[in-house]
Structure formats: C-alpha cells, structure tokens
Design a protein around this motif. Structure first.
Motif, PDB file in Angstrom:
ATOM      1  N   UNK A  36       0.831  -1.204   0.000  1.00  0.00           N
ATOM      2  CA  UNK A  36       0.000   0.000   0.000  1.00  0.00           C
ATOM      3  C   UNK A  36       0.868   1.257   0.000  1.00  0.00           C
ATOM      4  N   UNK A  37       1.875   1.272   0.847  1.00  0.00           N
ATOM      5  CA  UNK A  37       2.754   2.440   0.957  1.00  0.00           C
ATOM      6  C   UNK A  37       3.527   2.652  -0.343  1.00  0.00           C
ATOM      7  N   UNK A  38       3.952   1.567  -0.977  1.00  0.00           N
ATOM      8  CA  UNK A  38       4.722   1.704  -2.218  1.00  0.00           C
ATOM      9  C   UNK A  38       3.873   2.266  -3.350  1.00  0.00           C
ATOM     10  N   UNK A  39       2.549   2.058  -3.302  1.00  0.00           N
ATOM     11  CA  UNK A  39       1.649   2.585  -4.332  1.00  0.00           C
ATOM     12  C   UNK A  39       1.065   3.948  -3.979  1.00  0.00           C
ATOM     13  N   UNK A  40       1.362   4.466  -2.801  1.00  0.00           N
ATOM     14  CA  UNK A  40       0.771   5.726  -2.326  1.00  0.00           C
ATOM     15  C   UNK A  40       1.518   6.909  -2.940  1.00  0.00           C
ATOM     16  N   UNK A  41       1.015   7.405  -4.066  1.00  0.00           N
ATOM     17  CA  UNK A  41       1.668   8.502  -4.771  1.00  0.00           C
ATOM     18  C   UNK A  41       0.853   9.784  -4.765  1.00  0.00           C
ATOM     19  N   UNK A  42      -0.172   9.856  -3.942  1.00  0.00           N
ATOM     20  CA  UNK A  42      -1.036  11.034  -3.879  1.00  0.00           C
ATOM     21  C   UNK A  42      -0.937  11.639  -2.477  1.00  0.00           C
ATOM     22  N   UNK A  43      -0.028  12.589  -2.261  1.00  0.00           N
ATOM     23  CA  UNK A  43       0.202  13.102  -0.900  1.00  0.00           C
ATOM     24  C   UNK A  43      -0.990  13.813  -0.275  1.00  0.00           C
ATOM     25  N   UNK A  44      -1.941  14.293  -1.087  1.00  0.00           N
ATOM     26  CA  UNK A  44      -3.106  14.984  -0.528  1.00  0.00           C
ATOM     27  C   UNK A  44      -4.309  14.069  -0.336  1.00  0.00           C
ATOM     28  N   UNK A  45      -4.189  12.815  -0.717  1.00  0.00           N
ATOM     29  CA  UNK A  45      -5.314  11.879  -0.620  1.00  0.00           C
ATOM     30  C   UNK A  45      -5.448  11.305   0.783  1.00  0.00           C
ATOM     31  N   UNK A  46      -6.669  10.920   1.101  1.00  0.00           N
ATOM     32  CA  UNK A  46      -6.963  10.172   2.321  1.00  0.00           C
ATOM     33  C   UNK A  46      -7.019   8.704   1.902  1.00  0.00           C
ATOM     34  N   UNK A  47      -6.197   7.881   2.513  1.00  0.00           N
ATOM     35  CA  UNK A  47      -6.174   6.449   2.218  1.00  0.00           C
ATOM     36  C   UNK A  47      -7.024   5.741   3.272  1.00  0.00           C
ATOM     37  N   UNK A  48      -8.199   5.277   2.867  1.00  0.00           N
ATOM     38  CA  UNK A  48      -9.153   4.648   3.782  1.00  0.00           C
ATOM     39  C   UNK A  48      -9.084   3.136   3.599  1.00  0.00           C
ATOM     40  N   UNK A  49      -8.901   2.439   4.708  1.00  0.00           N
ATOM     41  CA  UNK A  49      -8.813   0.978   4.682  1.00  0.00           C
ATOM     42  C   UNK A  49      -9.921   0.392   5.549  1.00  0.00           C
ATOM     43  N   UNK A  50     -10.542  -0.667   5.048  1.00  0.00           N
ATOM     44  CA  UNK A  50     -11.566  -1.395   5.785  1.00  0.00           C
ATOM     45  C   UNK A  50     -11.084  -2.825   5.944  1.00  0.00           C
ATOM     46  N   UNK A  51     -11.089  -3.308   7.181  1.00  0.00           N
ATOM     47  CA  UNK A  51     -10.730  -4.703   7.424  1.00  0.00           C
ATOM     48  C   UNK A  51     -11.999  -5.499   7.671  1.00  0.00           C
ATOM     49  N   UNK A  52     -12.112  -6.610   6.963  1.00  0.00           N
ATOM     50  CA  UNK A  52     -13.252  -7.519   7.143  1.00  0.00           C
ATOM     51  C   UNK A  52     -12.797  -8.851   7.740  1.00  0.00           C
ATOM     52  N   UNK A  53     -11.632  -8.841   8.391  1.00  0.00           N
ATOM     53  CA  UNK A  53     -11.086 -10.093   8.937  1.00  0.00           C
ATOM     54  C   UNK A  53     -11.966 -10.670  10.039  1.00  0.00           C
ATOM     55  N   UNK A  54     -12.691  -9.821  10.770  1.00  0.00           N
ATOM     56  CA  UNK A  54     -13.622 -10.272  11.800  1.00  0.00           C
ATOM     57  C   UNK A  54     -15.033 -10.064  11.266  1.00  0.00           C
ATOM     58  N   UNK A  56     -17.805 -10.252  12.555  1.00  0.00           N
ATOM     59  CA  UNK A  56     -18.710  -9.614  13.515  1.00  0.00           C
ATOM     60  C   UNK A  56     -18.467  -8.117  13.662  1.00  0.00           C
ATOM     61  N   UNK A  57     -17.255  -7.663  13.286  1.00  0.00           N
ATOM     62  CA  UNK A  57     -16.921  -6.255  13.499  1.00  0.00           C
ATOM     63  C   UNK A  57     -15.945  -5.800  12.427  1.00  0.00           C
ATOM     64  N   UNK A  58     -16.412  -4.918  11.551  1.00  0.00           N
ATOM     65  CA  UNK A  58     -15.527  -4.369  10.526  1.00  0.00           C
ATOM     66  C   UNK A  58     -14.781  -3.180  11.093  1.00  0.00           C
ATOM     67  N   UNK A  59     -13.569  -2.999  10.632  1.00  0.00           N
ATOM     68  CA  UNK A  59     -12.694  -1.933  11.119  1.00  0.00           C
ATOM     69  C   UNK A  59     -12.423  -0.968   9.967  1.00  0.00           C
ATOM     70  N   UNK A  60     -12.650   0.338  10.178  1.00  0.00           N
ATOM     71  CA  UNK A  60     -12.418   1.362   9.167  1.00  0.00           C
ATOM     72  C   UNK A  60     -11.458   2.394   9.742  1.00  0.00           C
ATOM     73  N   UNK A  61     -10.352   2.644   9.017  1.00  0.00           N
ATOM     74  CA  UNK A  61      -9.358   3.623   9.465  1.00  0.00           C
ATOM     75  C   UNK A  61      -8.874   4.415   8.257  1.00  0.00           C
TER      76      UNK A  61
END
Length: 95
Positions: A36-54, A56-61
């Motif tokens: 993800x970091x190696x592809x992050x070429x937009x310094x003004x963008x917000x990189x939003x990640x959602x984890x669906x590993x659980x 019962x509870x999704x994680x958004x950061x």
C-alpha cells in the motif's frame, strides 16, 4: 490494475486529483501494508482501509501517506451528511 490506470488518466485529462483512495483487507487489520505504501503517490489523498477479517466487526481507518510516512487521521461516522453553506450568498437568486 488496467481499470485504475484508465481512471487515473481520465482524471489527469480533467485536471482532477483523487481525494479518497480506499480498499479492503480481508485477512489483516486496517493498516497500510508495505505494498500500500509503495503505491501511495497522492500526498493529498486520504487512504481509507476497511478490514473484514472479523465478520462480527468491521474496522475502518484513514491515513495520510507522504514519502512513505504513515499518519493515521481520525474518522467520524455520521448518519447523514449535508454540505455546509456559508450563508445567503450561496443561494441562487430568485426573481
């Protein structure tokens, strides 16, 4: 990847920049991977990640990634969003 390249080229032609770039992690936490970091070429963008590993509870950061440095930013989930206006000057004239 071809779809992303096409969209990126269309945005460049329209003089637009991405504001939010998001994707999911299905087996890991919602934290940028080395890829993800190696592809992050937009310094003004917000990189939003959602984890669906659980299931019962999704994680958004959300993060900013600039020159390989990851900075988490707060996320507030709201029921609805209405754009704020600065006052009467934003309203169309009625005659």
């Amino acid at each position: 990847a071809a779809e992303q390249l096409r969209v990126h080229r269309e945005m460049e032609r329209a003089d637009e920049v991405p504001v939010v770039i998001y994707h999911s992690h299905t087996a890991t936490e919602a934290y940028p991977s080395r890829t993800d970091v190696s592809y992050a070429h937009e310094p003004d963008a917000h990189y939003v990640l959602v984890s669906t590993r659980d299931p019962e509870r999704h994680e958004l950061r959300s993060y900013r990634i600039v020159d390989g440095v990851i900075t988490e930013e707060p996320v507030e989930v709201v029921d609805s969003y209405a754009p704020q206006t600065s006052g009467a000057d934003d309203a169309p004239d009625r005659t």
